[in-house]
Design a protein around this motif. Sequence first.
Motif, PDB file in Angstrom:
ATOM      1  N   TYR A 137       0.697  -1.033   0.086  1.00  0.00           N
ATOM      2  CA  TYR A 137       0.011  -0.058   0.243  1.00  0.00           C
ATOM      3  C   TYR A 137       1.154   1.747   0.163  1.00  0.00           C
ATOM      4  O   TYR A 137       1.678   1.367   0.604  1.00  0.00           O
ATOM      5  N   THR A 138       0.917   1.987  -1.066  1.00  0.00           N
ATOM      6  CA  THR A 138       1.577   3.106  -1.703  1.00  0.00           C
ATOM      7  C   THR A 138       1.102   4.147  -1.437  1.00  0.00           C
ATOM      8  O   THR A 138       0.274   4.450  -2.518  1.00  0.00           O
ATOM      9  N   LEU A 139       1.423   5.296  -1.007  1.00  0.00           N
ATOM     10  CA  LEU A 139       0.746   6.768  -1.091  1.00  0.00           C
ATOM     11  C   LEU A 139       1.266   7.699  -1.636  1.00  0.00           C
ATOM     12  O   LEU A 139       2.566   7.027  -2.575  1.00  0.00           O
ATOM     13  N   LEU A 271      -5.150  -2.548  15.175  1.00  0.00           N
ATOM     14  CA  LEU A 271      -4.091  -2.214  13.311  1.00  0.00           C
ATOM     15  C   LEU A 271      -2.774  -1.322  14.671  1.00  0.00           C
ATOM     16  O   LEU A 271      -3.067  -0.519  15.224  1.00  0.00           O
ATOM     17  N   GLY A 272      -1.659  -2.391  14.807  1.00  0.00           N
ATOM     18  CA  GLY A 272      -0.052  -1.566  15.278  1.00  0.00           C
ATOM     19  C   GLY A 272       0.584  -1.328  14.049  1.00  0.00           C
ATOM     20  O   GLY A 272       0.405  -1.606  12.891  1.00  0.00           O
ATOM     21  N   TRP A 273       1.850  -0.217  14.503  1.00  0.00           N
ATOM     22  CA  TRP A 273       2.059   0.043  13.199  1.00  0.00           C
ATOM     23  C   TRP A 273       3.599   0.110  14.785  1.00  0.00           C
ATOM     24  O   TRP A 273       4.046   0.922  15.889  1.00  0.00           O
ATOM     25  N   ASN A 292       2.982  11.962   9.099  1.00  0.00           N
ATOM     26  CA  ASN A 292       3.010  11.084   7.342  1.00  0.00           C
ATOM     27  C   ASN A 292       3.075   9.314   7.429  1.00  0.00           C
ATOM     28  O   ASN A 292       1.921   8.959   6.541  1.00  0.00           O
ATOM     29  N   ALA A 293       3.868   8.920   9.103  1.00  0.00           N
ATOM     30  CA  ALA A 293       2.900   7.267   9.201  1.00  0.00           C
ATOM     31  C   ALA A 293       1.574   7.186   9.337  1.00  0.00           C
ATOM     32  O   ALA A 293       0.436   6.216   8.844  1.00  0.00           O
ATOM     33  N   ILE A 294       1.008   8.109  10.300  1.00  0.00           N
ATOM     34  CA  ILE A 294       0.212   7.886  10.683  1.00  0.00           C
ATOM     35  C   ILE A 294      -0.960   8.438   9.877  1.00  0.00           C
ATOM     36  O   ILE A 294      -2.493   7.117   9.954  1.00  0.00           O
ATOM     37  N   ASP A 295      -0.808   8.769   8.990  1.00  0.00           N
ATOM     38  CA  ASP A 295      -1.606   9.484   7.362  1.00  0.00           C
ATOM     39  C   ASP A 295      -2.045   8.319   6.877  1.00  0.00           C
ATOM     40  O   ASP A 295      -2.772   7.291   6.225  1.00  0.00           O
ATOM     41  N   ARG A 299      -4.845   5.852   5.913  1.00  0.00           N
ATOM     42  CA  ARG A 299      -5.694   5.991   4.178  1.00  0.00           C
ATOM     43  C   ARG A 299      -6.174   4.400   4.539  1.00  0.00           C
ATOM     44  O   ARG A 299      -6.764   3.703   3.635  1.00  0.00           O
ATOM     45  N   TYR A 300      -4.940   3.675   5.068  1.00  0.00           N
ATOM     46  CA  TYR A 300      -4.877   2.469   4.450  1.00  0.00           C
ATOM     47  C   TYR A 300      -6.131   1.481   5.282  1.00  0.00           C
ATOM     48  O   TYR A 300      -6.355   0.757   5.083  1.00  0.00           O
ATOM     49  N   ALA A 301      -6.264   1.817   6.573  1.00  0.00           N
ATOM     50  CA  ALA A 301      -7.638   1.533   7.369  1.00  0.00           C
ATOM     51  C   ALA A 301      -9.011   1.716   6.321  1.00  0.00           C
ATOM     52  O   ALA A 301      -9.635   0.874   6.547  1.00  0.00           O
ATOM     53  N   ILE A 302      -8.415   2.436   5.916  1.00  0.00           N
ATOM     54  CA  ILE A 302     -10.180   3.086   4.974  1.00  0.00           C
ATOM     55  C   ILE A 302     -10.438   2.525   3.818  1.00  0.00           C
ATOM     56  O   ILE A 302     -11.280   2.182   3.964  1.00  0.00           O
TER      57      ILE A 302
END
Length: 492
Positions: A137-139, A271-273, A292-295, A299-302
């Motif tokens: 998953y890439t932004l 969801l952990g990171w 940027n990381a939490i964003d 977005r991955y979660a949604i």
Amino acid sequence: MKLTWQCMFSPRLYKIYKDGPRDSLYQPEGIEKWSDKVITMANTILNIGLYTSPFICFYIYKRGFFSLDETRTIIRYVGGLSCLIALSYILRGIGRASNPKYVDFLKALTSPVTDQKVYLDALRKYDFDFQAWPATYTLPPKKSSTWLEKHPFSSCANGDLPLYKRMTVQVLAYIATHTFALRLIYPGSLGLVHNLLRSALFQGRTQLVEVFDGQRTKLKTADGNEIDTMFVDNRAQSPKGKILVICCEGNSGFYEIGIMTTPVKAGYSALGWNHPGFAGSTGLPYPEQEHNAIDAVMRYAINELGFEPQQIVMYGWSIGGYVATWAAVNYPEVKALVLDATFDDLLPLAQNQMPSSWSLLVKEVVRSHVDLNIKELIAQYGGPVQLVRRTEDEIICLRQGQLASNRGNFLLTRLVEARHPELPASALESLQKHVALLDSQRAAMERTELDDNAKAPLKLISKYMRDYRSSHCTPLPEDHFDAILTNLTAKY
């Protein structure tokens, strides 16, 4: 020959999940085992040599090793070691190519991606070097500010100083931040800490995968960092699984051994990171990289996991409360924000830990480079909030054993000020006084005959904050976490 060549430079395999006991590792055999040890030792020596290269060069110069004869001797030694390492790579490739389990792993890693779900399911059977894990998953990259637009000296936290002092403090703060200060704030970004916890991280990751069916994924942020994540899906196991809890760890916390198991055991999806620079994640935990990381996680979660913002709870522990609150502000439709053992502002804590003579430098480092000002963020969020205060917290209390010095008190005060501007000054003074009391003490006061102006602050404290009798690092029990979310739903 092609397979051997691939195996020479392919990633190290640590474990095949559900292949034997939980603590069993992938065991290289024969020439693969010994050649791998030689390569590992050579990499260790090389890393040590890079860090100590100035001292090595100085020693060589002092001993006169730059003469022609000595140079030839050094070249012969280096050449011999290079041949040994090259031979080790070849032997490792042959050993891996002869091992059916490693060949199956390599096929899973290098197979063409026709169906991403099938590809990831096959890959998630293995634990291997995360650097080789494909980003699924890439932004899209975003344009970053140029150095001239946002250079480190564009603002100053000590603007009242004379110019020569101000410039000196700014330069020292820049150097300190980019050498040791950020790593003092986030010790988990140190490779030494990661190495010390390597076994615990491996065991925690194995538990999440084998016991809770966790799914590991690499996300690529807008600034190019790679973030290591773990998702546990409980939607099919529990009605509470429809709620996703995004867990934001502390300054030495990792999802493998952190707060993630609390919501999972309570029946929620989680969801952990890992912060940038922690374990498998790349980068460093500067505020912008954290954003940027939490964003990317949100977005991955949604977009990929299929959760609506109204189904997401942000759960931050300690310094993780900063990114959790930032996400809640930028995704205001999230279901709730839970902050456990979190402070209001990094600056008072940092100044409390450092010598008073360093106060100007500490202020400059924090305000100009690592300004984790949670109280100003939380004032911008209008959704459900619950603060968990550890009554025996030894980390965010300015004075050991004094609950009145717990910085969570100040976070609560700022939250109440932002949400209840109608409160008179007398009520705010009463709130600041009573927030230093324990839950049980405030409950006893509420049972006495108090007028409405006196009772209002007590009710607001109970609404937004609850006590948990423990130290800073004690895991929050799952029933306690479940009660928090249940009460949040009832209160709002």
